[in-house]
Motif scaffolding. Structure first.
Motif, PDB file in Angstrom:
ATOM      1  N   TRP A  65       0.831  -1.212   0.000  1.00 62.15           N
ATOM      2  CA  TRP A  65       0.000   0.000   0.000  1.00 62.15           C
ATOM      3  C   TRP A  65       0.862   1.258   0.000  1.00 62.15           C
ATOM      4  O   TRP A  65       0.499   2.274  -0.579  1.00 62.15           O
ATOM      5  CB  TRP A  65      -0.913  -0.031   1.223  1.00 62.15           C
ATOM      6  N   ILE A  66       2.019   1.191   0.680  1.00 61.23           N
ATOM      7  CA  ILE A  66       2.963   2.318   0.656  1.00 61.23           C
ATOM      8  C   ILE A  66       3.396   2.612  -0.770  1.00 61.23           C
ATOM      9  O   ILE A  66       3.341   3.746  -1.248  1.00 61.23           O
ATOM     10  CB  ILE A  66       4.209   2.008   1.519  1.00 61.23           C
ATOM     11  N   GLY A  67       3.852   1.556  -1.475  1.00 58.31           N
ATOM     12  CA  GLY A  67       4.330   1.764  -2.837  1.00 58.31           C
ATOM     13  C   GLY A  67       3.244   2.224  -3.768  1.00 58.31           C
ATOM     14  O   GLY A  67       3.454   3.116  -4.598  1.00 58.31           O
ATOM     15  N   VAL A 123      12.410 -10.872 -11.121  1.00 54.74           N
ATOM     16  CA  VAL A 123      11.583  -9.880 -10.444  1.00 54.74           C
ATOM     17  C   VAL A 123      10.127 -10.319 -10.370  1.00 54.74           C
ATOM     18  O   VAL A 123       9.493 -10.300  -9.299  1.00 54.74           O
ATOM     19  CB  VAL A 123      11.701  -8.515 -11.149  1.00 54.74           C
ATOM     20  N   TYR A 124       9.555 -10.705 -11.489  1.00 59.85           N
ATOM     21  CA  TYR A 124       8.126 -11.019 -11.519  1.00 59.85           C
ATOM     22  C   TYR A 124       7.789 -12.301 -10.760  1.00 59.85           C
ATOM     23  O   TYR A 124       6.630 -12.547 -10.431  1.00 59.85           O
ATOM     24  CB  TYR A 124       7.646 -11.121 -12.970  1.00 59.85           C
ATOM     25  N   ARG A 125       8.788 -13.124 -10.475  1.00 58.74           N
ATOM     26  CA  ARG A 125       8.545 -14.345  -9.723  1.00 58.74           C
ATOM     27  C   ARG A 125       8.382 -14.059  -8.238  1.00 58.74           C
ATOM     28  O   ARG A 125       7.605 -14.731  -7.545  1.00 58.74           O
ATOM     29  CB  ARG A 125       9.691 -15.334  -9.946  1.00 58.74           C
ATOM     30  N   VAL A 126       9.128 -13.094  -7.729  1.00 63.20           N
ATOM     31  CA  VAL A 126       9.072 -12.793  -6.294  1.00 63.20           C
ATOM     32  C   VAL A 126       8.088 -11.678  -5.968  1.00 63.20           C
ATOM     33  O   VAL A 126       7.748 -11.471  -4.806  1.00 63.20           O
ATOM     34  CB  VAL A 126      10.478 -12.410  -5.776  1.00 63.20           C
ATOM     35  N   ALA A 127       7.625 -10.951  -6.973  1.00 54.42           N
ATOM     36  CA  ALA A 127       6.695  -9.844  -6.732  1.00 54.42           C
ATOM     37  C   ALA A 127       5.300 -10.378  -6.423  1.00 54.42           C
ATOM     38  O   ALA A 127       4.922 -11.477  -6.840  1.00 54.42           O
ATOM     39  CB  ALA A 127       6.646  -8.927  -7.949  1.00 54.42           C
ATOM     40  N   SER A 128       4.545  -9.599  -5.690  1.00 54.07           N
ATOM     41  CA  SER A 128       3.183  -9.976  -5.338  1.00 54.07           C
ATOM     42  C   SER A 128       2.295 -10.009  -6.580  1.00 54.07           C
ATOM     43  O   SER A 128       2.432  -9.179  -7.488  1.00 54.07           O
ATOM     44  CB  SER A 128       2.616  -8.984  -4.322  1.00 54.07           C
ATOM     45  N   SER A 129       1.364 -10.969  -6.602  1.00 60.10           N
ATOM     46  CA  SER A 129       0.442 -11.084  -7.733  1.00 60.10           C
ATOM     47  C   SER A 129      -0.563  -9.939  -7.773  1.00 60.10           C
ATOM     48  O   SER A 129      -1.239  -9.728  -8.785  1.00 60.10           O
ATOM     49  CB  SER A 129      -0.311 -12.417  -7.663  1.00 60.10           C
ATOM     50  N   GLU A 130      -0.664  -9.174  -6.691  1.00 60.15           N
ATOM     51  CA  GLU A 130      -1.594  -8.047  -6.657  1.00 60.15           C
ATOM     52  C   GLU A 130      -1.225  -6.963  -7.661  1.00 60.15           C
ATOM     53  O   GLU A 130      -2.071  -6.149  -8.048  1.00 60.15           O
ATOM     54  CB  GLU A 130      -1.633  -7.452  -5.251  1.00 60.15           C
ATOM     55  N   HIS A 131       0.032  -6.940  -8.088  1.00 62.80           N
ATOM     56  CA  HIS A 131       0.438  -5.924  -9.052  1.00 62.80           C
ATOM     57  C   HIS A 131      -0.251  -6.112 -10.402  1.00 62.80           C
ATOM     58  O   HIS A 131      -0.366  -5.163 -11.174  1.00 62.80           O
ATOM     59  CB  HIS A 131       1.961  -5.959  -9.242  1.00 62.80           C
ATOM     60  N   MET A 132      -0.705  -7.334 -10.689  1.00 66.68           N
ATOM     61  CA  MET A 132      -1.422  -7.568 -11.942  1.00 66.68           C
ATOM     62  C   MET A 132      -2.728  -6.790 -11.976  1.00 66.68           C
ATOM     63  O   MET A 132      -3.151  -6.312 -13.026  1.00 66.68           O
ATOM     64  CB  MET A 132      -1.685  -9.062 -12.145  1.00 66.68           C
ATOM     65  N   LEU A 133      -3.357  -6.652 -10.811  1.00 65.40           N
ATOM     66  CA  LEU A 133      -4.597  -5.876 -10.741  1.00 65.40           C
ATOM     67  C   LEU A 133      -4.333  -4.408 -11.027  1.00 65.40           C
ATOM     68  O   LEU A 133      -5.094  -3.749 -11.757  1.00 65.40           O
ATOM     69  CB  LEU A 133      -5.234  -6.045  -9.357  1.00 65.40           C
ATOM     70  N   SER A 134      -3.235  -3.877 -10.483  1.00 61.13           N
ATOM     71  CA  SER A 134      -2.867  -2.481 -10.760  1.00 61.13           C
ATOM     72  C   SER A 134      -2.584  -2.278 -12.247  1.00 61.13           C
ATOM     73  O   SER A 134      -3.013  -1.281 -12.843  1.00 61.13           O
ATOM     74  CB  SER A 134      -1.636  -2.098  -9.938  1.00 61.13           C
ATOM     75  N   ALA A 135      -1.857  -3.222 -12.846  1.00 57.47           N
ATOM     76  CA  ALA A 135      -1.539  -3.119 -14.272  1.00 57.47           C
ATOM     77  C   ALA A 135      -2.801  -3.195 -15.122  1.00 57.47           C
ATOM     78  O   ALA A 135      -2.934  -2.483 -16.131  1.00 57.47           O
ATOM     79  CB  ALA A 135      -0.556  -4.216 -14.670  1.00 57.47           C
ATOM     80  N   LEU A 189     -11.339   6.529  -8.901  1.00 54.71           N
ATOM     81  CA  LEU A 189     -11.856   6.263  -7.555  1.00 54.71           C
ATOM     82  C   LEU A 189     -12.273   4.801  -7.408  1.00 54.71           C
ATOM     83  O   LEU A 189     -12.031   4.175  -6.362  1.00 54.71           O
ATOM     84  CB  LEU A 189     -13.039   7.191  -7.264  1.00 54.71           C
ATOM     85  N   VAL A 190     -12.901   4.253  -8.444  1.00 52.44           N
ATOM     86  CA  VAL A 190     -13.276   2.838  -8.419  1.00 52.44           C
ATOM     87  C   VAL A 190     -12.031   1.961  -8.312  1.00 52.44           C
ATOM     88  O   VAL A 190     -12.005   0.961  -7.574  1.00 52.44           O
ATOM     89  CB  VAL A 190     -14.085   2.477  -9.683  1.00 52.44           C
ATOM     90  N   LEU A 246      -8.481  -1.697  -5.287  1.00 53.77           N
ATOM     91  CA  LEU A 246      -7.140  -2.039  -4.800  1.00 53.77           C
ATOM     92  C   LEU A 246      -7.100  -2.070  -3.277  1.00 53.77           C
ATOM     93  O   LEU A 246      -6.391  -2.887  -2.678  1.00 53.77           O
ATOM     94  CB  LEU A 246      -6.119  -1.037  -5.340  1.00 53.77           C
ATOM     95  N   TYR A 247      -7.870  -1.195  -2.656  1.00 53.22           N
ATOM     96  CA  TYR A 247      -7.930  -1.190  -1.186  1.00 53.22           C
ATOM     97  C   TYR A 247      -8.559  -2.484  -0.671  1.00 53.22           C
ATOM     98  O   TYR A 247      -8.056  -3.090   0.291  1.00 53.22           O
ATOM     99  CB  TYR A 247      -8.739   0.013  -0.706  1.00 53.22           C
ATOM    100  N   LEU A 248      -9.639  -2.918  -1.306  1.00 54.24           N
ATOM    101  CA  LEU A 248     -10.282  -4.161  -0.885  1.00 54.24           C
ATOM    102  C   LEU A 248      -9.358  -5.356  -1.110  1.00 54.24           C
ATOM    103  O   LEU A 248      -9.303  -6.278  -0.283  1.00 54.24           O
ATOM    104  CB  LEU A 248     -11.595  -4.351  -1.666  1.00 54.24           C
ATOM    105  N   ALA A 249      -8.619  -5.334  -2.230  1.00 55.23           N
ATOM    106  CA  ALA A 249      -7.666  -6.417  -2.483  1.00 55.23           C
ATOM    107  C   ALA A 249      -6.565  -6.428  -1.443  1.00 55.23           C
ATOM    108  O   ALA A 249      -6.109  -7.494  -1.005  1.00 55.23           O
ATOM    109  CB  ALA A 249      -7.072  -6.261  -3.889  1.00 55.23           C
ATOM    110  N   GLU A 250      -6.132  -5.241  -1.022  1.00 53.92           N
ATOM    111  CA  GLU A 250      -5.090  -5.147   0.007  1.00 53.92           C
ATOM    112  C   GLU A 250      -5.593  -5.672   1.343  1.00 53.92           C
ATOM    113  O   GLU A 250      -4.864  -6.346   2.076  1.00 53.92           O
ATOM    114  CB  GLU A 250      -4.654  -3.686   0.151  1.00 53.92           C
ATOM    115  N   GLN A 251      -6.855  -5.412   1.648  1.00 50.87           N
ATOM    116  CA  GLN A 251      -7.422  -5.897   2.909  1.00 50.87           C
ATOM    117  C   GLN A 251      -7.513  -7.418   2.937  1.00 50.87           C
ATOM    118  O   GLN A 251      -7.392  -8.037   3.999  1.00 50.87           O
ATOM    119  CB  GLN A 251      -8.821  -5.288   3.118  1.00 50.87           C
TER     120      GLN A 251
END
Length: 334
Positions: A78-80, A136-148, A188-189, A194-199
């Motif tokens: 969430w920081i990043g 990099v992509y192997r150790v990164a969180s899968s949540e970044h796919m949602l951001s992309a 905003l959506v 992303l907030y719900l995914a983080e929770q």
């Protein structure tokens, strides 16, 4: 024969005005000898100073933002994505607002926002090439796919809005394109999703351990760094306009390349610092979060631009930058 100097001067001036059109393209300065060289050097020096100031303040801003987030107990992802990604996009916000209000250079504002998205994704590709410790992509969180994925939607929406508005096919409310309203709502959506995914993934991997600072010191440093970036961001569009004038380049070219690079320096510096301590998720979250915020900046620029919708006043070539960023974001998901 006698020639009236005033008549000859008037004819020349009116002839000059026929081809001089600074709204769309700036011509090289008509200065001879050493003066033009001095002007060139001074303009490039101002540009480099802007880059250095934004880069230095961006690193400090990220450090204090990281400390604030640590003191408030936020996760590293969430920081990043939100805190670091948003604050490192502060130069794009200030530069865009200054470009459409004070400098009257909407092409620089549009080119800066979309060009920065391309630069950020290029930095991400560079990480994958240069980071030797592990894939990099192997150790990164899968949540970044949602951001992309949300980045692709917002960038595609920006390109669609630009092309439709220029064809007078997009409704305009006052001087604001309806597409800009849609971009704000979609942003905003996106943040909500992303907030719900983080929770749902509260046990995200930690990144760097920030230097221990008091909340007062962190807030003070954060405020000073923000003020420095704002000052440099206000100055940068005027440097970009002058750079286009003395070099004979278009505003869209200068905005998409040089101004976009200058305002992407904080992302580059922050990402490098995160990699040095192994905070992969913070690095990726910073870059992808910055792209989301950069697209939202387009809507704010449209609201601030009083001469009409900003999409009607810029070159359609900016759609190429948006589509390029879409394809690069898709590569992140793949």
């Amino acid at each position: 024969y006698e020639i009236q100097a005033s008549d000859w001067s008037s004819d020349v001036c009116s002839s000059d005005l026929d081809w001089w059109n600074p709204k769309h393209r700036a011509e090289p300065a008509q200065i001879e000898g050493d003066t033009i060289l001095t002007t060139l050097w001074l303009t490039w020096l101002q540009f480099l100073i802007c880059v250095a100031v934004i880069g230095f303040a961006g690193v400090r801003l990220s450090r204090y933002g990281d400390a604030i987030a640590s003191l408030t107990g936020l996760s590293r992802n969430w920081i990043g994505l939100i805190l670091i990604g948003t604050v490192t996009s502060l130069p794009e916000l200030v530069t865009g607002m200054s470009a459409v209000t004070a400098a009257n250079a909407p092409d620089i504002a549009m080119g800066d926002a979309l060009g920065s998205c391309v630069f950020n994704l290029a930095i991400l590709a560079l990480i994958d090439v240069l980071y030797r410790k592990q894939f990099v992509y192997r150790v990164a969180s899968s949540e970044h796919m949602l951001s992309a994925a949300f980045s692709i939607i917002l960038l595609a929406g920006a390109a669609f809005n630009l092309l439709m508005t220029r064809q007078n096919a997009m409704p305009i409310i006052g001087h604001i394109s309806l597409g800009s309203v849609a971009l704000l709502v979609m942003y905003l959506v996106t943040m909500r999703a992303l907030y719900l995914a983080e929770q749902r993934h509260a046990n995200a991997r930690p990144g760097t351990k920030p230097e221990q600072l008091s909340m007062k010191a962190a807030l003070m440093g954060y405020s000073i760094s923000s003020a420095v970036i704002i000052a440099a961001g206000v100055w940068l569009p005027f440097v970009g306009v002058e750079l286009a004038r003395v070099m004979g380049w278009s505003h869209s070219f200068v905005g998409s390349l040089f101004v976009a690079f200058a305002t992407s320096v904080p992302e580059l510096a922050t990402t490098w610092g995160a990699l040095r301590v192994g905070a992969i998720d913070m690095a990726l979250g910073n870059l992808l979060g910055s792209n989301l915020f950069d697209v939202m900046i387009l809507a704010l620029d449209d609201i601030a631009y009083r001469a009409g919708s900003i999409y009607q006043s810029v070159s359609p070539v900016h759609a190429v930058s948006a589509v390029t960023a879409c394809m690069m974001s898709a590569a992140v998901i793949v």
